[in-house]
Each structure stands twice: as structure tokens, then as C-alpha cells.
Design a protein around this motif. Structure first.
Motif, mmCIF file in Angstrom:
data_model
loop_
_atom_site.group_PDB
_atom_site.id
_atom_site.type_symbol
_atom_site.label_atom_id
_atom_site.label_comp_id
_atom_site.label_asym_id
_atom_site.label_seq_id
_atom_site.Cartn_x
_atom_site.Cartn_y
_atom_site.Cartn_z
ATOM 1 N N ALA A 34 39.061 88.872 -30.879
ATOM 2 C CA ALA A 34 37.827 89.078 -30.208
ATOM 3 C C ALA A 34 38.021 89.975 -28.864
ATOM 4 O O ALA A 34 36.869 90.586 -28.340
ATOM 5 N N VAL A 35 39.189 89.901 -28.061
ATOM 6 C CA VAL A 35 39.178 90.474 -26.835
ATOM 7 C C VAL A 35 40.175 91.746 -26.933
ATOM 8 O O VAL A 35 40.316 92.409 -25.980
ATOM 9 N N ASN A 36 40.618 92.054 -28.109
ATOM 10 C CA ASN A 36 41.418 93.152 -28.081
ATOM 11 C C ASN A 36 40.915 94.492 -27.648
ATOM 12 O O ASN A 36 39.794 94.916 -27.761
ATOM 13 N N SER A 37 41.646 95.321 -26.557
ATOM 14 C CA SER A 37 41.208 96.562 -26.238
ATOM 15 C C SER A 37 40.329 96.511 -25.179
ATOM 16 O O SER A 37 39.435 97.572 -24.872
ATOM 17 N N LEU A 38 39.797 95.195 -24.682
ATOM 18 C CA LEU A 38 38.787 95.346 -23.605
ATOM 19 C C LEU A 38 39.284 95.891 -22.336
ATOM 20 O O LEU A 38 40.670 95.470 -21.906
ATOM 21 N N SER A 39 38.462 96.660 -21.760
ATOM 22 C CA SER A 39 38.930 97.274 -20.346
ATOM 23 C C SER A 39 38.864 96.331 -19.277
ATOM 24 O O SER A 39 37.934 95.194 -19.488
ATOM 25 N N VAL A 40 39.055 96.630 -18.023
ATOM 26 C CA VAL A 40 38.959 95.720 -16.756
ATOM 27 C C VAL A 40 37.557 95.485 -16.580
ATOM 28 O O VAL A 40 36.844 94.414 -16.454
ATOM 29 N N ASP A 41 36.481 96.689 -16.664
ATOM 30 C CA ASP A 41 35.230 96.333 -16.380
ATOM 31 C C ASP A 41 34.294 95.504 -17.476
ATOM 32 O O ASP A 41 33.748 94.652 -17.209
ATOM 33 N N GLN A 42 34.951 95.460 -18.848
ATOM 34 C CA GLN A 42 34.490 94.756 -19.834
ATOM 35 C C GLN A 42 34.885 93.223 -19.470
ATOM 36 O O GLN A 42 34.026 92.357 -19.775
ATOM 37 N N LEU A 43 36.071 93.024 -19.034
ATOM 38 C CA LEU A 43 36.597 91.666 -18.860
ATOM 39 C C LEU A 43 36.005 91.175 -17.646
ATOM 40 O O LEU A 43 35.758 89.811 -17.560
ATOM 41 N N ILE A 54 34.431 87.470 -19.347
ATOM 42 C CA ILE A 54 35.564 87.091 -20.314
ATOM 43 C C ILE A 54 36.873 86.773 -19.624
ATOM 44 O O ILE A 54 37.274 85.911 -20.419
ATOM 45 N N GLY A 55 37.279 87.676 -18.706
ATOM 46 C CA GLY A 55 38.564 87.495 -18.157
ATOM 47 C C GLY A 55 38.367 85.918 -17.500
ATOM 48 O O GLY A 55 39.592 85.242 -17.609
ATOM 49 N N ALA A 56 37.463 85.331 -16.774
ATOM 50 C CA ALA A 56 37.540 84.148 -16.347
ATOM 51 C C ALA A 56 37.582 83.059 -17.559
ATOM 52 O O ALA A 56 38.242 82.157 -17.682
ATOM 53 N N LEU A 57 37.232 83.401 -18.773
ATOM 54 C CA LEU A 57 37.119 82.343 -19.910
ATOM 55 C C LEU A 57 38.330 82.405 -20.325
ATOM 56 O O LEU A 57 38.980 81.423 -20.711
ATOM 57 N N LEU A 58 39.147 83.795 -20.463
ATOM 58 C CA LEU A 58 40.514 83.644 -20.702
ATOM 59 C C LEU A 58 41.528 82.730 -19.926
ATOM 60 O O LEU A 58 42.537 82.095 -20.274
ATOM 61 N N LEU A 59 41.181 82.925 -18.730
ATOM 62 C CA LEU A 59 41.966 82.350 -17.831
ATOM 63 C C LEU A 59 41.815 80.782 -17.865
ATOM 64 O O LEU A 59 42.636 79.905 -17.816
ATOM 65 N N HIS A 60 40.540 80.348 -18.085
ATOM 66 C CA HIS A 60 39.827 79.094 -18.394
ATOM 67 C C HIS A 60 40.845 78.534 -19.656
ATOM 68 O O HIS A 60 41.326 77.328 -19.477
ATOM 69 N N PHE A 61 41.027 79.134 -20.621
ATOM 70 C CA PHE A 61 41.712 78.650 -21.638
ATOM 71 C C PHE A 61 43.302 78.286 -21.391
ATOM 72 O O PHE A 61 43.757 77.187 -21.541
ATOM 73 N N ALA A 62 43.980 79.161 -20.743
ATOM 74 C CA ALA A 62 45.174 78.997 -20.006
ATOM 75 C C ALA A 62 45.108 77.680 -19.103
ATOM 76 O O ALA A 62 46.008 76.989 -19.171
ATOM 77 N N ALA A 63 44.173 77.733 -18.313
ATOM 78 C CA ALA A 63 44.021 76.544 -17.549
ATOM 79 C C ALA A 63 44.030 75.003 -18.032
ATOM 80 O O ALA A 63 44.600 73.970 -17.481
ATOM 81 N N VAL A 64 42.998 75.214 -18.998
ATOM 82 C CA VAL A 64 42.806 73.797 -19.712
ATOM 83 C C VAL A 64 44.138 73.539 -20.464
ATOM 84 O O VAL A 64 44.437 72.072 -20.178
ATOM 85 N N GLU A 65 44.808 74.396 -21.069
ATOM 86 C CA GLU A 65 45.844 73.676 -21.546
ATOM 87 C C GLU A 65 47.012 73.394 -20.606
ATOM 88 O O GLU A 65 47.650 72.541 -20.952
#
Length: 172
Positions: A34-43, A54-65
């Protein structure tokens, strides 16, 4: 990843732990798609002033784990240093919008991989009986480790749905 569509045994892990990790691997596989090839602006894109990126949600996944690693394997809460590192990603909202910006996809993927690799190592230290161990959890209810770790990837799947909605609204 050759057996991504199999919920099956994984060498070095007891049977139920292997199946749990199989499910976690598939959830992560689809997140990465779902996140493949996203740019910084997109994240960093926000659909509105109240949304998460999206970037915050990705970091959220790591934080929860990471929190569940600490809680279930170390039997403790986050310390001050860990709260400083993971707080914005756990809390999201305004804190996440302010503090989680300007990172490329590799930044998030490295953190996701670092945390997941630690999860793999920690699960080598326990067996299926550990999954069944119960303790007090949310709102003083009983939960076992199996449920707690199910919640880790269930949360990721839930938020991945948000990522897909955000991607449809990207203006960049």
C-alpha cells in the motif's frame, strides 16, 4: 515471503506462534504494498487538519508493536526515554501531525523492520503455552498473549484502511 498466503508453521517457532507470525507477516506484506514508492510529500499529506498522515500511521504500527514487546515480554510500561521516542506515534493526533513529518519511506521501513526483527527474536524465546497466559488487560478484563499480539496486527490492518483512503485523496 515465498509462503505469504499460508498460515503455517515457521521453522524455529512453536506451531501457534508460527501461525501468529504468518498472519503478522501477511498484514505487513499488504501494508508495504500500500505504501510502495510514496514520496515524502505523500507520506506527510493530511486530508484535513484533524487527520493523520501515512507516515505517522506507519510509525504508529512500529510503536504499537514495540509497546506490546515491552508489555508482554518485559512485563513493564514504557520508560521516559521510550515515551519520548514513541509518544507522538502512539498518540497520533496533533502530537503526531507536529512531530512526524519530513521523513522518506526508507526511514519508516527501517523502523518497521527494526521492531519486527526484535519481535521475531523475542518470539523465539517462548512457546505456545506463553500465548495462552492470561493477565489483566484493558479495563481490568482478562486477555491472553495471543489476543494481545492479534491486536498488534489487527490495529495495523485497521489503520492500513486509513492509508488506502488517504492515498485516494493524495493531491501530489
Amino acid at each position: 515471503m515465498d509462503k505469504i498466503y499460508l498460515i503455517t508453521d515457521i521453522p524455529e517457532y512453536s506451531p501457534q506462534i508460527g501461525r501468529l507470525l504468518s498472519m503478522m507477516n501477511y498484514a505487513r506484506f499488504t501494508t508495504l504494498q500500500a505504501v510502495n514508492s510514496l514520496s515524502v510529500d505523500q507520506l506527510d499529506f493530511l486530508m484535513d487538519p484533524e487527520s493523520n498522515s501515512i507516515g505517522a500511521l506507519l510509525l504508529h504500527f512500529a510503536a504499537v508493536e514495540y509497546v506490546y514487546q515491552v508489555y508482554t515480554f518485559e512485563k513493564r510500561e514504557l520508560n521516559e526515554e521510550e515515551v519520548s521516542r514513541w509518544g507522538a506515534a502512539l498518540n497520533l493526533g496533533e502530537e503526531g501531525r507536529a512531530g512526524i513529518r519530513g521523513n522518506d519511506l526508507e526511514f519508516y521501513l527501517n523502523i518497521l523492520n527494526e521492531v519486527r526483527n526484535r519481535t521475531f527474536e523475542l518470539f523465539k524465546t517462548v512457546n505456545d503455552d506463553w500465548l495462552e497466559q492470561e493477565e489483566e488487560f484493558w479495563n481490568e478484563k482478562q486477555a491472553n498473549h495471543y489476543f494481545m499480539w492479534f491486536h498488534v496486527f489487527e490495529d495495523e490492518i485497521n489503520h492500513r484502511g486509513q492509508i488506502r483512503i488517504i492515498k485516494k485523496r493524495l493531491t501530489a
